[in-house]
Design a protein around this motif. Structure first.
Motif, PDB file in Angstrom:
ATOM      1  N   ASP A 151      57.769  28.381  73.923  1.00  0.00           N
ATOM      2  CA  ASP A 151      57.967  26.932  73.959  1.00  0.00           C
ATOM      3  C   ASP A 151      56.700  26.233  74.458  1.00  0.00           C
ATOM      4  O   ASP A 151      56.282  25.207  73.903  1.00  0.00           O
ATOM      5  CB  ASP A 151      59.129  26.565  74.884  1.00  0.00           C
ATOM      6  CG  ASP A 151      60.487  26.936  74.313  1.00  0.00           C
ATOM      7  OD1 ASP A 151      60.577  27.191  73.094  1.00  0.00           O
ATOM      8  OD2 ASP A 151      61.457  26.971  75.088  1.00  0.00           O
ATOM      9  N   ALA A 152      56.103  26.785  75.518  1.00  0.00           N
ATOM     10  CA  ALA A 152      54.905  26.175  76.098  1.00  0.00           C
ATOM     11  C   ALA A 152      53.752  26.211  75.103  1.00  0.00           C
ATOM     12  O   ALA A 152      53.026  25.217  74.948  1.00  0.00           O
ATOM     13  CB  ALA A 152      54.521  26.886  77.388  1.00  0.00           C
ATOM     14  N   PHE A 153      53.569  27.344  74.423  1.00  0.00           N
ATOM     15  CA  PHE A 153      52.506  27.410  73.421  1.00  0.00           C
ATOM     16  C   PHE A 153      52.689  26.325  72.366  1.00  0.00           C
ATOM     17  O   PHE A 153      51.741  25.604  72.018  1.00  0.00           O
ATOM     18  CB  PHE A 153      52.471  28.777  72.731  1.00  0.00           C
ATOM     19  CG  PHE A 153      51.645  28.758  71.474  1.00  0.00           C
ATOM     20  CD1 PHE A 153      50.270  28.870  71.543  1.00  0.00           C
ATOM     21  CD2 PHE A 153      52.241  28.570  70.234  1.00  0.00           C
ATOM     22  CE1 PHE A 153      49.491  28.781  70.393  1.00  0.00           C
ATOM     23  CE2 PHE A 153      51.474  28.494  69.076  1.00  0.00           C
ATOM     24  CZ  PHE A 153      50.089  28.603  69.158  1.00  0.00           C
ATOM     25  N   GLU A 154      53.891  26.208  71.831  1.00  0.00           N
ATOM     26  CA  GLU A 154      54.129  25.237  70.765  1.00  0.00           C
ATOM     27  C   GLU A 154      53.890  23.812  71.247  1.00  0.00           C
ATOM     28  O   GLU A 154      53.317  22.986  70.521  1.00  0.00           O
ATOM     29  CB  GLU A 154      55.550  25.414  70.227  1.00  0.00           C
ATOM     30  CG  GLU A 154      55.741  26.722  69.465  1.00  0.00           C
ATOM     31  CD  GLU A 154      57.197  27.047  69.180  1.00  0.00           C
ATOM     32  OE1 GLU A 154      58.071  26.252  69.589  1.00  0.00           O
ATOM     33  OE2 GLU A 154      57.462  28.088  68.568  1.00  0.00           O
ATOM     34  N   ARG A 155      54.318  23.510  72.463  1.00  0.00           N
ATOM     35  CA  ARG A 155      54.096  22.176  73.009  1.00  0.00           C
ATOM     36  C   ARG A 155      52.611  21.864  73.097  1.00  0.00           C
ATOM     37  O   ARG A 155      52.136  20.825  72.631  1.00  0.00           O
ATOM     38  CB  ARG A 155      54.708  22.055  74.404  1.00  0.00           C
ATOM     39  CG  ARG A 155      56.204  21.852  74.450  1.00  0.00           C
ATOM     40  CD  ARG A 155      56.608  21.425  75.839  1.00  0.00           C
ATOM     41  NE  ARG A 155      58.052  21.395  76.009  1.00  0.00           N
ATOM     42  CZ  ARG A 155      58.675  20.693  76.934  1.00  0.00           C
ATOM     43  NH1 ARG A 155      57.981  19.952  77.766  1.00  0.00           N
ATOM     44  NH2 ARG A 155      59.989  20.724  77.048  1.00  0.00           N
TER      45      ARG A 155
END
Length: 235
Positions: A151-155
């Motif tokens: 999730d953090a990567f995509e954000r």
């Protein structure tokens, strides 16, 4: 309408670690460069992840927070284009996602909005090295749920592209639009990581300054010289 998103627990911990890094690295010199990597691709980080299909619904809040406007699902197309662009043109590995590089890209895009200087390959490398030196080893990487890290990567990858493109366009449209880009960067950085944009920019800027590798003072004066230069409040 309240556009503020709620970062996941691991992302909240990341924000606190970054805040400590900003404070501790104020007077530190830049980490040594890794000469193995090319200037075009830049250095990777140790925060590698298996890629997964995009979950646009989980990124809608971050995009709405960045733009200051939006309804559920309104930005799905933009989110997908931004992440596709990152993976197609900016990622250094076709098989894995690199959260460290995506975070560096996001921090660099925020800084670019403030200082109006291009976030080029050299700056990206310096920011990634700063994260490796001050942040990566401080975070419990393998203990955090894989989904939270993805999730953090995509954000960060999505926000880096969106904010970077908005800043480039704003630079061609005058001071009002540039001020809007700064607002977006400041608001997003505070919402995603709880960081102050000028403080982050100053910390990253110090990574590009000349260091004590070629000091101008005598060896026995370095401490005092640094103290005089920075001022007692900085220590």
């Amino acid at each position: 309408m309240n556009h503020k998103t709620s970062p996941l627990p691991w992302q909240q911990a990341l924000g606190l670690t970054l805040a400590r890094a900003v404070a501790k690295s104020r007077l530190a010199h830049a980490p040594f460069a890794d000469t193995v990597h090319t200037a075009m691709v830049g250095p990777g980080s140790r925060w590698r992840l298996p890629a997964r299909p995009l979950h646009t619904a989980q990124l809608g809040g971050a995009m709405t927070e960045l733009l200051g406007v939006g309804q559920p699902g309104q930005h799905d197309g933009l989110i997908k284009r931004c992440l596709d662009h990152y993976r197609s043109h900016l990622a250094s590995d076709d098989t894995e996602d690199d959260l460290g590089r995506a975070l560096a890209a996001y921090l660099g895009a925020c800084r670019q909005a403030l200082d109006e200087q291009p976030f080029d390959a050299t700056r990206w490398q310096a920011t990634t090295r700063w994260l490796e030196a001050w942040v990566v080893d401080e975070m419990p990487w393998d203990d955090a749920p894989l989904a939270q890290r993805q999730d953090a990567f995509e954000r960060f990858a999505m926000l880096a592209v969106a904010l970077g493109e908005w800043t480039v366009q704003a630079s061609r449209q005058g001071k009002a639009q540039q001020a809007s880009a700064v607002w977006m960067a400041r608001n997003s950085l505070r919402g995603q990581l709880g960081l102050d944009l000028p403080a982050l920019s100053a910390a990253l800027g110090r990574q590009e300054m000349p260091t004590a590798a070629s000091p101008s003072a005598a060896p026995d004066e370095l401490g005092a010289a640094a103290y005089r230069q920075a001022g007692p409040d900085a220590l």
